[in-house]
Scaffold this motif. Structure first.
Motif, mmCIF file in Angstrom:
data_model
loop_
_atom_site.group_PDB
_atom_site.id
_atom_site.type_symbol
_atom_site.label_atom_id
_atom_site.label_comp_id
_atom_site.label_asym_id
_atom_site.label_seq_id
_atom_site.Cartn_x
_atom_site.Cartn_y
_atom_site.Cartn_z
ATOM 1 N N LYS A 48 34.007 35.547 55.341
ATOM 2 C CA LYS A 48 35.303 35.146 55.466
ATOM 3 C C LYS A 48 35.464 34.814 56.902
ATOM 4 O O LYS A 48 35.871 33.746 57.485
ATOM 5 C CB LYS A 48 36.492 36.196 54.816
ATOM 6 C CG LYS A 48 36.549 35.800 53.426
ATOM 7 C CD LYS A 48 37.586 36.699 53.011
ATOM 8 C CE LYS A 48 38.931 37.004 53.880
ATOM 9 N NZ LYS A 48 39.734 37.751 53.155
ATOM 10 N N GLY A 49 34.988 35.810 57.905
ATOM 11 C CA GLY A 49 34.823 35.778 59.334
ATOM 12 C C GLY A 49 33.967 34.649 59.880
ATOM 13 O O GLY A 49 34.334 33.847 60.808
ATOM 14 N N LEU A 50 33.055 34.230 58.901
ATOM 15 C CA LEU A 50 32.299 33.101 59.207
ATOM 16 C C LEU A 50 32.665 31.664 58.926
ATOM 17 O O LEU A 50 32.185 30.773 59.293
ATOM 18 C CB LEU A 50 30.612 33.409 58.791
ATOM 19 C CG LEU A 50 29.942 34.400 59.247
ATOM 20 C CD1 LEU A 50 28.788 34.714 58.315
ATOM 21 C CD2 LEU A 50 29.683 34.299 60.533
ATOM 22 N N GLY A 51 33.881 31.885 58.230
ATOM 23 C CA GLY A 51 34.496 30.616 57.863
ATOM 24 C C GLY A 51 34.021 29.883 56.381
ATOM 25 O O GLY A 51 34.683 29.140 55.946
ATOM 26 N N VAL A 52 33.550 30.958 55.416
ATOM 27 C CA VAL A 52 33.564 30.779 54.081
ATOM 28 C C VAL A 52 34.723 31.078 53.276
ATOM 29 O O VAL A 52 35.558 32.030 53.670
ATOM 30 C CB VAL A 52 32.407 31.569 53.387
ATOM 31 C CG1 VAL A 52 32.403 31.189 51.915
ATOM 32 C CG2 VAL A 52 31.161 31.238 53.858
ATOM 33 N N THR A 53 35.362 30.095 52.486
ATOM 34 C CA THR A 53 36.502 30.238 51.820
ATOM 35 C C THR A 53 36.660 31.342 50.939
ATOM 36 O O THR A 53 35.548 31.350 50.120
ATOM 37 C CB THR A 53 36.869 28.967 51.238
ATOM 38 O OG1 THR A 53 36.856 28.070 52.106
ATOM 39 C CG2 THR A 53 38.361 29.160 50.541
ATOM 40 N N ALA A 54 37.524 32.199 50.942
ATOM 41 C CA ALA A 54 37.461 33.335 49.971
ATOM 42 C C ALA A 54 37.437 32.938 48.494
ATOM 43 O O ALA A 54 36.609 33.698 47.821
ATOM 44 C CB ALA A 54 38.800 34.269 50.126
ATOM 45 N N ALA A 55 38.043 31.989 48.241
ATOM 46 C CA ALA A 55 37.860 31.384 46.715
ATOM 47 C C ALA A 55 36.456 31.163 46.382
ATOM 48 O O ALA A 55 36.016 30.784 45.262
ATOM 49 C CB ALA A 55 38.811 30.435 46.554
ATOM 50 N N ASN A 56 35.541 30.791 47.123
ATOM 51 C CA ASN A 56 34.070 30.214 47.145
ATOM 52 C C ASN A 56 33.083 31.599 47.056
ATOM 53 O O ASN A 56 32.155 31.289 46.986
ATOM 54 C CB ASN A 56 33.710 29.384 47.963
ATOM 55 C CG ASN A 56 34.542 28.009 47.908
ATOM 56 O OD1 ASN A 56 35.101 27.814 46.705
ATOM 57 N ND2 ASN A 56 34.480 27.121 48.898
ATOM 58 N N ILE A 57 33.776 32.796 47.133
ATOM 59 C CA ILE A 57 32.914 33.848 47.178
ATOM 60 C C ILE A 57 33.051 34.592 45.773
ATOM 61 O O ILE A 57 34.123 34.956 45.377
ATOM 62 C CB ILE A 57 33.158 34.954 48.267
ATOM 63 C CG1 ILE A 57 33.036 34.441 49.719
ATOM 64 C CG2 ILE A 57 32.287 36.079 48.162
ATOM 65 C CD1 ILE A 57 33.828 35.179 50.887
ATOM 66 N N TYR A 58 32.065 34.872 45.051
ATOM 67 C CA TYR A 58 32.178 35.354 43.605
ATOM 68 C C TYR A 58 31.467 36.666 43.781
ATOM 69 O O TYR A 58 30.213 36.868 44.082
ATOM 70 C CB TYR A 58 31.481 34.576 42.568
ATOM 71 C CG TYR A 58 32.533 33.427 42.424
ATOM 72 C CD1 TYR A 58 33.471 33.131 41.313
ATOM 73 C CD2 TYR A 58 32.584 32.289 43.048
ATOM 74 C CE1 TYR A 58 34.213 32.157 41.090
ATOM 75 C CE2 TYR A 58 33.210 31.048 42.992
ATOM 76 C CZ TYR A 58 34.207 30.943 42.025
ATOM 77 O OH TYR A 58 35.074 30.144 41.942
ATOM 78 N N VAL A 59 31.966 37.610 42.929
ATOM 79 C CA VAL A 59 31.184 39.092 43.008
ATOM 80 C C VAL A 59 30.918 39.460 41.509
ATOM 81 O O VAL A 59 31.930 38.994 40.603
ATOM 82 C CB VAL A 59 31.879 39.993 43.752
ATOM 83 C CG1 VAL A 59 31.876 39.922 45.249
ATOM 84 C CG2 VAL A 59 33.417 40.331 43.411
ATOM 85 N N SER A 60 30.036 40.161 41.243
ATOM 86 C CA SER A 60 29.988 40.766 39.998
ATOM 87 C C SER A 60 29.981 42.237 39.963
ATOM 88 O O SER A 60 29.212 42.755 40.734
ATOM 89 C CB SER A 60 28.442 40.250 39.350
ATOM 90 O OG SER A 60 28.306 40.933 37.805
ATOM 91 N N LEU A 61 31.007 42.964 39.033
ATOM 92 C CA LEU A 61 31.312 44.230 39.346
ATOM 93 C C LEU A 61 30.688 45.257 38.083
ATOM 94 O O LEU A 61 30.633 44.430 37.242
ATOM 95 C CB LEU A 61 32.627 44.647 39.440
ATOM 96 C CG LEU A 61 33.559 43.747 40.492
ATOM 97 C CD1 LEU A 61 35.019 44.216 40.094
ATOM 98 C CD2 LEU A 61 33.201 43.991 41.693
ATOM 99 N N GLU A 62 30.316 46.248 38.720
ATOM 100 C CA GLU A 62 29.934 47.270 37.341
ATOM 101 C C GLU A 62 31.069 48.304 37.378
ATOM 102 O O GLU A 62 31.456 48.912 38.102
ATOM 103 C CB GLU A 62 28.495 47.867 38.034
ATOM 104 C CG GLU A 62 27.440 47.095 37.722
ATOM 105 C CD GLU A 62 26.100 48.124 37.680
ATOM 106 O OE1 GLU A 62 26.161 49.264 37.946
ATOM 107 O OE2 GLU A 62 25.276 47.262 38.113
ATOM 108 N N ARG A 63 31.415 48.591 36.070
ATOM 109 C CA ARG A 63 32.385 49.705 35.583
ATOM 110 C C ARG A 63 31.727 50.340 34.415
ATOM 111 O O ARG A 63 31.167 49.586 33.661
ATOM 112 C CB ARG A 63 33.731 49.230 35.866
ATOM 113 C CG ARG A 63 34.431 48.890 36.953
ATOM 114 C CD ARG A 63 34.485 49.990 38.137
ATOM 115 N NE ARG A 63 35.298 49.713 38.991
ATOM 116 C CZ ARG A 63 34.533 49.355 40.270
ATOM 117 N NH1 ARG A 63 33.345 48.832 40.294
ATOM 118 N NH2 ARG A 63 35.250 48.827 41.421
#
Ligand SMILES: Cc1cc2nc3c(=O)[nH]c(=O)nc-3n(C[C@H](O)[C@H](O)[C@H](O)COP(=O)(O)OP(=O)(O)OC[C@H]3O[C@@H](n4cnc5c(N)ncnc54)[C@H](O)[C@@H]3O)c2cc1C
Ligand code: FES
Length: 279
Positions: free
Chosen positions: A224-239
């Motif tokens: 985000k600090g580098l300028g990537v839009t948050a909505a374009n970042i996807y994460v895969s979570l483990e629970r």
């Protein structure tokens, strides 16, 4: 889709082949025993199956690649079920439910630069997506693959990464956080070291990330600090998963079920929760 509509009923699958990747990681090549189920099974990149060791228990494992006749899963033996699974010989039968969950945004990423960031066995849930992008290279912009492991010998698919490195318009960045030796084509340090070297269009990219929560949180903040839009970042979570269909509440994360709403989430949907310590 599977033949039965009862999502709780596992289908029998045979271990056709097994590869001992490291002392505690193995890969299974599975095939459904029922030919009709084998023929109709389809998964989307990033989804997971529930693998059931009869009489012992069931665990969520990402689909690495394949189809119903050739299904591949890579598993780290960490506890009761996965350690018992590691002892199973070829020819043994297990139960499989799935596929479950959300998937990587390969459609949204079309025409943009695609950035994969993984740590440890977090590479397993993205391997099929990377292969997809490589096979449909003309549909995507620049491809950047970042993989971090503790020690180089824990890198499971180095020959595969090296083959991708040779592709045009592709950058492969590898790092070992606990090695002392600097190997050719390898960095020393964590994912943050790779982020500084990665070359892609920050305004027109989609990032797909999988690894420990802390790594994903720190990386999302840096991006985000580098300028990537948050909505374009996807994460895969483990629970911890039990039902895998949003009924039992074991995987609840705030108002979301990781099994049903995830495991793949756009970062803005989970940012507030991921930034709460010990959540
Ligand atoms: C959507 C999803 C996809 C997953 N994909 C994969 C995959 O592709 N490959 C894979 O190996 N695992 C994957 N996992 C993790 C896997 O489900 C767990 O490792 C498994 O449930 C552990 O079960 P167990 O009975 O062997 O261990 P348990 O007896 O439940 O746990 C034993 C110990 O191991 C710890 N532990 C549990 N899970 C992990 C973990 N992931 N890493 C390190 N320590 C852990 C526990 O805290 C506990 O101390 C995935 C999980 C989810 C939710
Ligand atoms: S595993 Fe039961 S609600 Fe998600």
């Amino acid at each position: 889709m599977m033949k039965t509509h009862n999502c709780y009923v596992p289908h029998e699958a045979e271990i056709i082949e097994r590869v001992q990747e490291t002392p505690d990681i193995f890969t299974w090549h599975l095939r459904f025993s029922d030919a009709e189920i084998a023929q109709h099974y389809r998964f989307r990149h990033g989804q997971f199956n529930m693998l059931y060791l009869y009489g012992v228990g069931e665990v969520a494992i990402s689909v690495m690649s394949g189809d119903g006749e050739n299904l591949w899963h890579t598993v780290r033996a960490v506890g009761r079920v996965t350690k018992a699974m590691m002892d199973l010989p070829v020819g043994s039968r297990i139960g499989v439910r799935g596929p479950f969950g959300s998937y990587w945004p390969l459609d949204i990423a079309r025409g943009k630069d695609v950035v994969f960031v993984t740590a440890g066995l977090g590479c397993a849930p993205v391997m099929s997506s990377i292969r997809y992008v490589v096979e449909h290279r003309q549909d995507y912009g620049r491809l950047v693959i970042m993989q971090s492991v503790r020690h180089r010998h824990e890198s499971l698919w180095e020959p595969q990464y090296e083959a991708w490195r040779a592709l045009p318009n592709t950058q492969v960045l590898l790092t070992a956080s606990r090695d002392q030796t600097r190997w050719p084509n390898w960095e020393l340090g964590r994912v943050s070291v790779l982020l500084e070297k990665a070359d892609y269009n920050k305004e027109e990219c989609v990032v797909m990330m999988c690894g420990p929560d802390a790594m994903m949180r720190d990386t999302a903040m840096t991006l985000k600090g580098l300028g990537v839009t948050a909505a374009n970042i996807y994460v895969s979570l483990e629970r911890n998963m039990q039902c895998a269909v949003g009924h039992c509440g074991h995987c609840q994360l705030g108002g979301k079920f990781v099994c049903k709403d995830g495991p793949v989430f756009p970062w803005p949907e989970v940012e507030a929760l991921m930034c709460v310590k010990e959540y």
